[in-house]
Design a protein around this motif. Structure first.
Motif: not given
Lengths: 985, 492
Positions: A110-135
């Motif tokens: 499934s293309h969708a599930s491959r793309d989605f997994l890729e997206l999730l793993l990218k998001l999980a590794q995303d250490t970017y942190y916006d100080p204005a983010d909800v606490p």
């Protein structure tokens, strides 16, 4: 628009089936997805619009293909959504996960599930942190991505097991804001990885090392079609290894699994930082891992135990119990076990613990995971050996407990005192048992003094529980019986509860015989009311009869007193209304019915016959009398064996069958048995079984009615002999029309035939009774028609379809419809009711020749025709035919002309085909044809048909102009038909 | 460890029942289907679930006195998990449906069973205790016991449910319980490089540091005035904290101390934020005689406080005497509706004679209204409620010097209207109930010294401690009538 969407979504969620009844899932899905792109909608509304997909994905995406397409669409929405709409983005991720999993799309292909997994793993590794983010640490896309990954892993175990190294790295980052989400994810992946590894034959320490160090892509991302994949990714979620069977898969690693130990230690060390619910999940996953890997000692949990045991959170304490079940004495010493048990008992009644949690702890107590279990290991309830009466004292039930708490405590106390009592068997009953008995009596006291419904139900449940444990202690069992009877006499309305208790006790949980003894007691109580019937209220009498009906099911109980009571009830000179009371009599007859089946019937024969005879003669209700008469004849005419056969037919035999029957009788009053009911019921066939087919050519005209025998005399009496002058022709015609009844009738012939596509089981039908209902008063009411039998063609060799002749008396000369139905007996011997297709009476079926006596010759008929024609066309002074000749000019007379394109031959065919019986011959006129149609009850249509060069003229005259459109339609149809016929040939 | 569906239902004594919120978790449902195999039962629509739940809870058809399905005595509801029979077949069962119900609110959820047939015991399923924890958290979020179905409280909270669940239970696996109040104003996210922040402490406090520790003890009592029935009383205490202290992972220690000879605190339950517990603290239990060498403090609780107020710990204690000893006697006079009443209350000498309030209530059930009340009290004053079926003896802030008060007199019942009904309190079975609160007192003697509260942080916080004693279910039964207690109770 936004508001309407919120409402639509709410209405969908309330009842998806009802919502989708007004639209289709496809349309709704398309709309939902389209609106996600609508920039006029706020993200709050869009978020709401995700809920249908989030909660009922399989309704909206019934196939994997739709699921895949939906996911691709949603991912595109995600990529276009600005990061500041965190809540919406999180919900999108959750929705995507839900749709992918539920539609079974998570796969390598499934293309969708491959793309989605890729997206999730990218998001999980995303250490970017916006100080204005909800606490809130939980309210972030990263945490949501981790949660989605965890769920995907739970649904497809092994999916991320090649990622453990990466996840561990993320988890140990210096300042992960989402360590809870990452720890949970890591633990879930680790648990599944170890589980799958342990299921593989020959897996060992190397496998474990490879698992922990795995840092490839997603399992099927690297090599989607690899056969090795099946080992690594399970197709279904893995069951818990801590199940009651206790033995899950295990991985032989030897003592050397440093890596795993260090990972576990670090997870445990930081477990304190997680919320209690996440901690519990983490501990559970790690308990499973340690239970599977023999090389890691359960002692690794030791440092956490006190913290968990001291907590007020039910899920954390529960974790220690699960650990105890998994590791027994390799983690808990005998001393620990005693401590844990004490703690558990304290929690069962701790004033600061909620009722639901107390109940849960009490349940844990009767399933306590002992180090050395000697009690029931089959999942049944048993108390731990260390549980002493001293501990049980803390759990004694009180009057102030809620019903569920009281029952749980009563159960525990009973289990304790059961043992205690067992030890002292033969001696005095234990004090503990006396205490429980006292408690039961207190509950009884409340019921006696008008306790509410909940109090009543609780008392009977407590009684049942008490009986289950102590039904063998005769002292209490007998006392309870006595008290229940007294209670019943005081509050007869409690009869259903008492009988329910008797039934349940008889079902086997309580010592055999108790229920029968109770019923015997109840019988005594009920018949004692017969001493002074006048004082018994109508309602109480009903209950007594119900109780006696149940008692009569017991063969071991003598029924003499019951019959005496019935006789007293039947003959009592109490309020007159009682003699009319159908319900009361039905209850009484229900008792009689059970008595008929009683093994001791021989003794009861005469008194029971007296009762039945009395009711059959004296009761005010016909139905009751009939019923009693039936029983009376059954009782007096049939031998015991036959009677038993008749009654067993319905009961199904056995005590249980009888019980069932009893329930039926309670609800349906006079119900005898299932079979008898269906034999007496008229069943309804859902679809027509057979129909009426017009005999001969479809839509053919009516059979000519034979002229009345006395026509000659009538004609003679009217002085209308053939030689009479013209003026007399009409008056004699009219007078004989009035006197002849048959002129107003038409007879239609049909055949009764099975429908080709009729329902099965109706091939041979008997005693059919056809019933007709004319529509809108067109015809006078018809008598029913009886047909002795109807066999499907081929079902019986020589049977011709039965003929049915319908004699209609039209009230007006117009076409109409007959609604038909039939009652008949089918081969299953049941009586059925079925509708037939409607019978349409066409205009042409109403035609009759001029109703004149057979003695009228052609000349006389011609004269009559001419006279009528003149009259109708003149609009003159003569009255209408039906009015007996005299009177004013009728406004209904009319003449008209119809032209049709017909050749000479065609005209001849037409006349032969449609008008032969109605022609009036005129030897003098060779070109013209006369046709006289009589339409019952008393209308005439006269036609003069004259062929012209290229067409035929139909001159019409009638005494009822309303017929002209019908005549026109008819002529049109026949001339068209002729034309068509001409073309065809 | 997950739940398949969640329902929030309101009702008014079984009437006006409606599903106010529901949530299904299809991924968990997918797992349930795969794990259960042929015994899988799908979750029906809300209206069907509601009907089944009401039947199991005994709330369906409130007008009918007996409904076989609802009232069968075989149906023993002894666990928090219900069975819903979706269809008549043996397989069409939803289990375990957890239900907690308080007042007009019913919360229910269906945990995932991670095992196939045969059905495992409830106690082997972690999802059950997790489900209970989640439901209890939701219950307190929705307003606890003081909830009104149509009031202002519930509707706005229900409107928050989708967003709340997105955080605490996004895909059916509960991660946390919702916080009753939003911490967003107080919390400031931790900066990078600081130590790990607990998931339950979502930010840091900024502002004046302060630590509030409140100790509340509650006493419950049953006095019968009958030598054959042993009086019962118990005491339990709760320590509530509100800690406004700075730092990502601040460390606070609260110490509870007992006076010399004080009986040890038992059945201690600590908040999960307590970092470590000494085994000696947990050893004492009310259900066991225990050993004489029992630990009697000091009880140290080191913890990292959450931002919102929380219950640090709770305990029970066994005190030798109840704070107020009473006797209550009703005597039937020759006239049918004439009762002679006599009450005596004695405040124990160890109890401080300063009440915030103290009153005794004498309800009269299963009788008509009182017509004449000819009763004298030695202290305080007497009120009769509007419905004329309850005597309220207001004792005020102090007992007299003798520490003893009495009430004597006669009451006639000859009013027109019937009073309240209680099947428990018939004839001379009657009770009086005491309501009191004493500030700055605990029966166990337990206290939190202001100076014993240690806070490891840069700024010195203001520390406030307080304690109080209150009564709950403090019954004194009429000794001339049978009291609803089993005589055998104490033989154990």
């Amino acid at each position: 628009m936004a508001v309407s969407w919120v409402e639509r979504v709410a209405s969908f969620l309330r009842s998806p089936s009802r919502f989708l009844a007004s639209t289709t899932a496809e349309v709704f899905l398309v709309e939902l997805l389209r609106e996600q792109r609508d920039e006029r909608l706020t993200y709050d509304v869009k978020l709401t619009m995700l809920s249908p997909l989030c909660e009922h994905p399989t309704l909206l995406c019934p196939s994997a293909c739709t699921g895949e397409e939906t996911c691709l669409e949603l991912m595109s929405v995600f990529s276009h959504c600005p990061p500041k709409y965190t809540e919406f983005r999180c919900q999108l991720l959750l929705t995507l996960t839900t749709v992918l999993v539920s539609t079974g799309c998570v796969s390598a292909h499934s293309h969708a599930s491959r793309d989605f997994l890729e997206l999730l793993l990218k998001l999980a590794q995303d250490t970017y942190y916006d100080p204005a983010d909800v606490p809130s640490a939980l309210r972030s896309t990263r945490a949501a991505a981790c949660e989605c990954l965890r769920e995907l892993e739970a649904c497809c175990p092994g999916l991320l097991s090649q990622h453990l190294e990466l996840l561990n790295g993320l988890r140990q980052q210096e300042n992960p804001r989402h360590h809870q989400a990452l720890s949970g994810l890591y633990a879930a992946v680790l648990r599944n990885g170890v589980h799958l590894l342990a299921r593989q034959a020959g897996a060992g320490p190397e496998g474990l090392k490879a698992l922990l160090g795995g840092n490839a892509a997603v399992a099927w991302e690297a090599e989607p079609d690899s056969p090795a994949l099946t080992d690594r990714v399970a197709s279904a979620p893995l069951p818990s290894v801590l199940g009651p069977s206790g033995l899950g898969p295990s991985l032989q690693t030897g003592p050397d699994c440093k890596e795993l130990r260090s990972v576990l230690s670090s997870l445990l060390e930081e477990s304190y930082l997680l919320t209690p619910l996440s901690q519990a999940a983490l501990f559970h996953a790690l308990t499973e891992v340690v239970a599977m890997v023999s090389g890691v000692s359960p002692a690794i949990f030791k440092a956490q135990l006190l913290r968990l045991l001291g907590t007020s959170k039910v899920c954390l304490f529960h974790c220690t119990l699960l650990m105890k079940a998994a590791f027994t004495d390799s983690l808990f010493s005998a001393e620990d076990e005693a401590f844990l048990l004490r703690r558990l008992v304290a929690l069962c009644q701790h004033p600061q613990v909620s009722t639901a949690a107390q109940l849960f702890y009490t349940d844990c107590l009767v399933h306590f995971p002992e180090n050395r279990p000697i009690g029931a290991a089959d999942g049944g309830e048993a108390l731990p050996v260390l549980f002493t009466p001293r501990l049980a004292a803390a759990l004694a039930p009180t009057m102030f407990d809620e019903p569920a708490t009281m029952l749980a405590r009563l159960n525990v106390s009973a289990l304790v005192h059961l043992e205690e009592h067992g030890e002292r068997e033969g001696g005095a009953a234990g004090g503990g048992l006396a205490c429980l008995w006292d408690h039961l009596l207190l509950r009884l006291h409340v019921v006696e003094h008008g306790g509410d419904r909940a109090g009543v139900v609780t008392f009977f449940r407590a009684s049942f529980l008490f009986l289950c444990h102590f039904g063998h202690v005769e002292r209490y069992a007998a006392d309870l019986r006595r008290r229940l009877c007294a209670l019943y006499l005081r509050h007869c309305r409690l009869a259903p509860h008492v009988l329910n208790l008797a039934d349940r006790a008889q079902d086997g949980a309580v010592r055999p015989g108790w229920a029968v003894a109770l019923l015997r007691c109840l019988q005594g109580a009920a018949v004692s009311a017969g001493d002074d019937l006048a004082a018994v209220s109508q309602k109480d009498l009903h209950w007594h009869l119900r109780v006696l009906a149940r008692v009569a099911e017991e063969g071991q109980i003598g029924q003499g007193s019951t019959v005496d009571f019935l006789f007293a009830v039947a003959t009592s000179a109490s309020p007159a209304s009682r003699n009319e009371d159908w319900r009361l009599a039905s209850d009484l007859l229900a008792v009689c019915r059970h008595l008929l089946a009683h093994p001791g019937l021989d003794v009861l024969l005469c008194p029971l016959a007296d009762v039945l005879q009395h009711v059959a003669r004296r009761h005010g209700d016909t139905d009751v009398r009939d019923h009693a008469r039936l029983y009376y004849s059954l009782l007096t005419a049939l031998s015991r064996e036959k009677l038993a056969g008749v009654l067993a037919n319905g009961g199904g035999g056995g005590a249980n069958g009888g019980r069932q029957d009893n329930k039926c009788a309670l609800s349906a009053m006079v119900v005898e048995s299932q079979d008898l009911t269906s034999a007496l019921t008229i069943h309804k066939a859902r679809t027509p079984v057979f129909h009426l087919v017009a005999k001969g050519r479809a839509g053919g005209w009516a059979e000519s009615t034979p002229a009345p025998e006395d026509d000659d005399e009538a004609a003679a009496a009217a002085g209308t002999d053939p030689g009479a002058p013209d003026a007399d022709v009409l008056s004699s015609y009219r007078s004989q029309l009035l006197s002849s009844g048959s002129a107003a009738e038409i007879a239609l012939s049909y055949e009764l035939r099975h429908l080709d596509a009729g329902p099965p089981g109706f091939d041979r039908l008997f005693s059919l009774r056809l019933h007709f209902e004319p529509s809108a008063g067109r015809f006078a009411a018809l008598p029913d028609v009886c047909v002795p039998r109807l066999f499907r063609e081929g079902a019986s060799a020589a049977a011709a379809p039965p003929a049915v002749t319908l004699t209609l008396r039209p009230r007006a000369p117009y076409p109409g419809t007959l609604r038909c139905s039939a009652i008949f007996t089918a081969q299953d011997e049941l009586t059925w009711h079925a509708a037939l297709p409607d019978v349409h009476v066409a205009f042409r079926q109403l035609f009759k020749p001029l109703p004149v006596p057979a003695s009228w010759g052609p000349a006389l008929r011609l004269r009559a025709f001419e006279r009528l024609w003149d009259e109708f066309c003149s609009g003159g002074e003569a009255g209408s035919v039906g009015e007996g000749g005299g009177g004013d000019a009728s406004p209904d007379r009319a003449s008209s002309l119809f032209c049709g394109r017909l050749g000479e031959a065609e005209l001849e065919a037409l006349l032969k085909e449609h008008f032969a019986p109605f022609r009036v011959a005129d030897p003098g006129d060779v070109t013209g044809h006369r046709v006289l149609l009589f339409l019952p009850p008393r209308s005439h249509v006269l036609l003069r048909i004259r062929p012209q060069e290229d067409a035929v003229q139909f001159h019409m005259a009638t005494d009822n102009w309303r017929l002209l459109p019908h005549v026109n339609d008819f002529l049109l149809s026949v001339t068209d038909w002729e034309a068509r016929n001409g073309v065809d040939s | 460890m997950s739940i398949r569906a969640l329902w929030i239902i309101t009702h008014e004594k079984g009437e006006h029942v409606s599903v106010r919120f529901s949530r299904r978790f299809p991924t968990v449902e997918y797992r349930a289907k795969s794990l259960a195999g042929s015994s899988y039962q799908a979750v029906p629509e809300d209206s069907a679930v509601l009907q089944l739940l009401l039947t199991e809870l005994g709330l369906a058809d409130p007008g009918k006195p007996y409904v076989a399905q609802r009232d069968d005595c075989l149906n023993q509801r002894r666990t928090p998990a219900l069975e819903l029979h979706v269809d008549s077949s043996a397989k069409g069962i939803l289990w375990p449906v957890l239900v907690i119900s308080r007042g007009p609110l019913i919360l229910a959820c269906l945990p995932l069973v991670e095992a196939g047939e045969p059905r495992p015991p409830l106690s082997s399923l972690l999802s059950v205790s997790q489900g209970l924890t989640l439901l209890e958290g939701l219950q307190s979020f929705l307003g606890g016991s003081e909830i009104k179905t149509d009031g202002d409280g519930l509707a706005p909270r229900l409107a928050l449910m989708p967003s709340v669940l997105q955080q605490v239970c996004p895909l059916g696996t509960p991660l946390d319980v919702p916080q009753a109040r939003a911490p967003s104003t107080a919390g400031v996210p931790a900066a990078a490089g600081s130590p790990r922040q607990p998931a339950w402490r979502t930010g840091q406090h900024r502002g004046r540091p302060a630590v509030n520790v409140a100790l509340t003890e509650t006493v419950r009592c049953m006095q019968y005035g009958d030598p054959s029935k042993q009086d019962l009383w118990d005491v339990y205490g709760t320590v509530t904290c509100k800690c406004d202290v700075e730092g990502v992972l601040p460390n606070v220690t609260v110490t509870l101390t007992l006076p010399p000879n004080g009986s040890p605190l038992q059945d201690i339950l600590a908040h999960p934020c307590v970092t470590s517990l000494d085994s000696s603290i947990l050893n004492a239990s009310s259900v066991d005689d225990g050993d004489g060498s029992a630990f009697s403090g000091p009880y140290k609780f080191p913890f990292c406080p959450p931002l919102e107020p929380f219950k640090l710990c709770s305990y029970t204690s066994q005190v030798p005497v109840p704070p107020i000893l009473g006797s209550y006697q009703l005597k039937q006079q020759q006239e049918v509706n004439h009762l002679r009443v006599s009450v005596n209350l004695k405040l124990h000498e160890s109890v401080k004679n300063t009440f915030e309030y103290c009153e005794a209530r004498l309800p009269f059930f299963n009788r008509v209204q009182m017509s004449t009340v000819d009763v004298k009290v030695s202290s305080g004053h007497l009120d009769v409620n509007k419905e004329k079926n309850l005597l309220v003896w207001v004792l005020g802030q102090k007992f007299p010097k003798s520490r003893e008060v009495t009430m004597e007199g006669g009451i006639r019942f000859s009013g027109q209207l019937p009073g309240p009904v209680d099947p428990l309190c018939t004839d001379l079975t009657a009770y009086l109930k005491l309501y009191f609160k004493v500030p700055d007192l605990t029966l166990s003697g337990c206290s939190v010294d202001q100076h014993s509260v240690q806070v490891y942080s840069c700024a010195k916080p203001k520390i406030v401690t307080c304690r109080e004693l209150q009564s709950k279910e403090y019954f004194i039964w009429n000794s001339t009538g049978p009291a609803p207690v089993s005589s055998g109770q104490m033989i154990l």
